[in-house]
Write a protein that holds these residues in place. Structure first.
Motif, PDB file in Angstrom:
ATOM      1  N   ARG A  24       6.758 -25.593 -45.216  1.00  0.00           N
ATOM      2  CA  ARG A  24       5.820 -26.697 -45.469  1.00  0.00           C
ATOM      3  C   ARG A  24       5.260 -26.604 -46.883  1.00  0.00           C
ATOM      4  O   ARG A  24       5.100 -27.611 -47.569  1.00  0.00           O
ATOM      5  N   GLY A  25       4.963 -25.390 -47.336  1.00  0.00           N
ATOM      6  CA  GLY A  25       4.465 -25.202 -48.696  1.00  0.00           C
ATOM      7  C   GLY A  25       5.493 -25.620 -49.728  1.00  0.00           C
ATOM      8  O   GLY A  25       5.155 -26.220 -50.750  1.00  0.00           O
ATOM      9  N   THR A  26       6.751 -25.326 -49.460  1.00  0.00           N
ATOM     10  CA  THR A  26       7.823 -25.732 -50.370  1.00  0.00           C
ATOM     11  C   THR A  26       7.919 -27.243 -50.442  1.00  0.00           C
ATOM     12  O   THR A  26       8.060 -27.814 -51.527  1.00  0.00           O
ATOM     13  N   VAL A  27       7.826 -27.905 -49.307  1.00  0.00           N
ATOM     14  CA  VAL A  27       7.895 -29.369 -49.270  1.00  0.00           C
ATOM     15  C   VAL A  27       6.728 -29.965 -50.054  1.00  0.00           C
ATOM     16  O   VAL A  27       6.910 -30.897 -50.854  1.00  0.00           O
ATOM     17  N   LEU A  28       5.526 -29.442 -49.849  1.00  0.00           N
ATOM     18  CA  LEU A  28       4.361 -29.951 -50.571  1.00  0.00           C
ATOM     19  C   LEU A  28       4.495 -29.726 -52.076  1.00  0.00           C
ATOM     20  O   LEU A  28       4.151 -30.606 -52.874  1.00  0.00           O
ATOM     21  N   ALA A  29       5.005 -28.571 -52.464  1.00  0.00           N
ATOM     22  CA  ALA A  29       5.187 -28.281 -53.888  1.00  0.00           C
ATOM     23  C   ALA A  29       6.195 -29.242 -54.507  1.00  0.00           C
ATOM     24  O   ALA A  29       5.995 -29.749 -55.619  1.00  0.00           O
ATOM     25  N   VAL A  34       7.301 -34.035 -58.021  1.00  0.00           N
ATOM     26  CA  VAL A  34       7.798 -35.407 -58.183  1.00  0.00           C
ATOM     27  C   VAL A  34       6.675 -36.320 -58.664  1.00  0.00           C
ATOM     28  O   VAL A  34       6.869 -37.132 -59.576  1.00  0.00           O
ATOM     29  N   GLN A  35       5.491 -36.185 -58.080  1.00  0.00           N
ATOM     30  CA  GLN A  35       4.361 -37.023 -58.483  1.00  0.00           C
ATOM     31  C   GLN A  35       3.953 -36.740 -59.931  1.00  0.00           C
ATOM     32  O   GLN A  35       3.660 -37.665 -60.692  1.00  0.00           O
ATOM     33  N   LEU A  36       3.931 -35.472 -60.318  1.00  0.00           N
ATOM     34  CA  LEU A  36       3.577 -35.116 -61.690  1.00  0.00           C
ATOM     35  C   LEU A  36       4.608 -35.648 -62.686  1.00  0.00           C
ATOM     36  O   LEU A  36       4.251 -36.161 -63.747  1.00  0.00           O
ATOM     37  N   ALA A  37       5.878 -35.538 -62.344  1.00  0.00           N
ATOM     38  CA  ALA A  37       6.926 -36.036 -63.225  1.00  0.00           C
ATOM     39  C   ALA A  37       6.812 -37.551 -63.391  1.00  0.00           C
ATOM     40  O   ALA A  37       6.972 -38.074 -64.497  1.00  0.00           O
ATOM     41  N   LYS A  38       6.510 -38.233 -62.311  1.00  0.00           N
ATOM     42  CA  LYS A  38       6.353 -39.687 -62.361  1.00  0.00           C
ATOM     43  C   LYS A  38       5.156 -40.072 -63.240  1.00  0.00           C
ATOM     44  O   LYS A  38       5.254 -40.954 -64.093  1.00  0.00           O
TER      45      LYS A  38
END
Length: 64
Positions: A24-29, A34-38
């Motif tokens: 779950r931590g990997t998925v959140l990271a 992705v959000q930061l890159a966007k």
């Protein structure tokens, strides 16, 4: 009274829970990356647009 040690079932359950939390931590990271890159891409686009318009205005006044 004498306490018993931890059983094999409890150890397996703990390892399973740790694996789930790690996944779950990997998925959140990944989602955060992705959000930061966007967001970074959008900010760079705005910055480039601002610089381009500034250069165009500057050139317009530099070369009448």
């Amino acid at each position: 009274m004498h306490r018993r040690g931890v059983g094999a079932g409890a150890i397996a359950k703990k390892k399973l829970a740790e694996a789930k939390y790690k996944e779950r931590g990997t998925v959140l990271a990944e989602d955060q990356i992705v959000q930061l890159a966007k967001a970074f891409g959008q900010r760079c686009l705005v910055w480039v647009t601002s610089i381009t318009s500034w250069v165009c205005r500057s050139l317009k006044y530099a070369w009448p």
